[in-house]
Design an enzyme around this catalytic site. Structure first.
Site, PDB file in Angstrom:
ATOM      1  CD  GLU A  47      -1.326   2.269   2.209  1.00 20.31           C
ATOM      2  OE1 GLU A  47      -1.645   3.446   1.966  1.00 20.31           O
ATOM      3  OE2 GLU A  47      -0.570   1.934   3.138  1.00 20.31           O
ATOM      4  CG  ASP A  51       0.072   6.942  -1.273  1.00 22.56           C
ATOM      5  OD1 ASP A  51      -1.024   7.412  -1.615  1.00 22.56           O
ATOM      6  OD2 ASP A  51       0.956   7.618  -0.718  1.00 22.56           O
ATOM      7  CG  ASP A 119      -5.228   1.264   3.561  1.00 23.30           C
ATOM      8  OD1 ASP A 119      -5.026   2.422   3.149  1.00 23.30           O
ATOM      9  OD2 ASP A 119      -5.322   0.977   4.764  1.00 23.30           O
ATOM     10  CD  GLU A 122      -3.447   4.397  -1.464  1.00 23.29           C
ATOM     11  OE1 GLU A 122      -3.656   5.604  -1.670  1.00 23.29           O
ATOM     12  OE2 GLU A 122      -3.076   3.956  -0.352  1.00 23.29           O
TER      13      GLU A 122
END
Length: 237
Positions: A47, A51, A119, A122
């Site tokens: 994650e 991101d 989450d 990502e």
């Protein structure tokens, strides 16, 4: 690390990427609560990576799609696209909620919450990046986020700010707001606010707070004058 989930191919089809390294998609779908007491990788590191990949891809998309936008507008568009709620919506479109591995504590919830889904989105992007590189991750992000870029789900800025910037760009005085009425009981009043700009007809709107009424009046003014949220005229290049 456990093997691939038997039917994960359905999820891969919706994402638009087939994983060569099966452990990556498994990790991307594993919540920390499911790894308690077990040597199992969770989505946390993926994650973190995803991101950053998401932000880079979307920033490039925006830079190319809006050549006349300044840094401020690009930043607002970026923030709207990569916010947790937007990522959660993408995860739901992929159907990822059916594949998330949760511990017993999280399973008590009737549905996977927005934070976890954001989450997961990502982490999947991070997993794609590790599995096949930037081009593959960019393709996944573009398919999922470009429609949102073209049609934002919410205004990029509040109507008062947009109207003020529109007036300023035309050398006009800033909009002035004036309360014209107050109705209802003291514990639940409703305000009527009028917004005025010299040379234009006033616009009025109501709200349960002065701030909300001002926002509504600005929005009404913009709608009447055909002003879009970026401060330009709709339909005018």
């Amino acid at each position: 690390m456990t093997g691939r989930q038997p039917d994960v191919s359905a999820l891969e089809a919706r994402i638009g990427h087939h994983f060569d390294a099966g452990g990556l998609i498994t990790a991307a779908l594993t919540h920390v609560s499911a790894a308690a007491g077990a040597k199992r990788e969770t989505y946390q590191r993926l994650e973190f990576l995803g991101d950053r990949v998401l932000g880079l891809v979307v920033a490039q998309m925006l830079y190319e799609a809006f050549p006349d936008a300044d840094e401020g507008e690009l930043s607002r568009r970026l923030a709207d696209l990569v916010r947790k709620e937007s990522c959660a919506e993408v995860a739901l479109e992929w159907g990822a909620q059916a594949f998330v591995r949760l511990g017993d504590s999280e399973k008590q919830s009737p549905a996977v919450n927005t934070a976890i889904l954001g989450d997961i989105c990502e982490s999947i992007i991070g997993a794609v990046f590790l599995d096949a590189g930037y081009a593959a991750a960019k393709a996944v992000v573009t398919r999922a986020f470009e429609p949102r870029m073209r049609s934002p789900r919410r205004p990029l800025r509040d109507p008062k700010t947009a109207l003020q910037e529109w007036a300023q760009a035309r050398g006009l005085p800033p909009p002035s707001y004036r309360q014209t009425a107050r109705e209802g009981p003291d514990h639940a009043p409703e305000f009527t606010i009028c917004v005025e700009i010299p040379g234009y007809a006033k616009a009025e709107a109501k709200g349960l707070a002065k701030r909300l009424a001002e926002q509504a009046a600005a929005a009404a003014f913009m709608a009447r004058e055909n002003i879009n949220e970026s401060g330009g005229q709709k339909g005018v290049a």
